[in-house]
Write a protein that holds these residues in place. Structure first.
Motif: not given
Length: 243
Positions: A23-33, A225-234
């Motif tokens: 759920p916290r990653r969902a919040d971060r994705i929404a805030a980013l996009l 690194q985790r966040e940068k890597d994850f942004e590629r999949a996003l």
């Protein structure tokens, strides 16, 4: 319109949903996009964010961990809120020497040890596979991905994964056999997502970042690194959402 797990009103959830596990990653994705997105549900602390990206509607919500949790949300999204496609954007453990930490897996199909899939069609071992249109969109978007800034590679693979009911206890013999059959990653949700989508003639895809490796123990990326890597999949998941 509300379900036991989602309190949004009719029309408040977009036809395309990005679904990380956390759920916290969902919040971060929404805030980013979608910085201006509205929270349309927050039952059990699982917020559903709805907004637009490049003028197209999008919702983001978490699945929780494991196939039973994802199955609850995916079923309600498809059946009650008329969602047309769900794209899981998460992490996976590497199973094969052909994949490295930081790589991205576009899950072509999902083997599983779960009985959930065998119950879909009695007497048939159901093949849990992704939607071709979404795979094609993610693959096309992958051609424009920049390399990882620290030189770790970050290759994109289109290959099967395995969705397991248990997080711990991956038998070495099974890992070896799965890798020998072209399976590159292990995670816990894709097979259920693919099966539920197929049963409703909807679309689904899982795009996972390899966050650790079961063969050599490589893992523990820094938070950066985790966040940068994850942004590629996003990036690939978003392309599939709006294919």
């Amino acid at each position: 319109m509300a379900t036991p797990h989602i309190s949004a009103a009719a029309g408040q959830i977009a036809p395309a949903v990005l679904m990380p596990g956390d759920p916290r990653r969902a919040d971060r994705i929404a805030a980013l996009l979608m910085p201006e997105a509205s929270v349309v549900s927050e039952v059990r602390g699982n917020r559903v964010h709805t907004g637009t990206v490049n003028g197209q509607p999008l919702s983001v919500m978490a699945s929780g961990m494991g196939m039973p949790s994802l199955a609850i949300y995916a079923t309600e999204l498809f059946d009650v809120y008329d969602v047309q496609r769900i794209i899981r954007v998460g992490t996976a453990g590497g199973l094969s020497p052909d994949v490295a930490v930081g790589d991205v897996l576009i899950a072509l199909g999902a083997h599983t040890d779960s009985a959930m899939i065998d119950r879909l069609i009695p007497g048939i071992h159901f093949s849990a596979v992704a939607s071709y249109e979404l795979i094609a969109a993610a693959v096309t978007a992958s051609h424009d991905l920049p390399p990882l800034p620290d030189g770790r590679g970050g290759s994109v693979h289109v290959a099967p994964v395995v969705s397991r009911d248990g997080f711990y206890g991956n038998p070495p013999a099974e890992i070896e056999a799965l890798a020998a059959h072209g399976t590159l990653g292990v995670e816990m949700e894709a097979a259920a997502l693919y099966g539920i989508a197929a049963s409703r003639r909807r679309q689904a895809l899982a795009v996972c970042t390899v966050s650790d490796h079961l063969l050599d123990g490589s893992a523990d990326l820094s938070p950066e690194q985790r966040e940068k890597d994850f942004e590629r999949a996003l990036t690939l998941a978003l392309a599939a959402a709006h294919a």
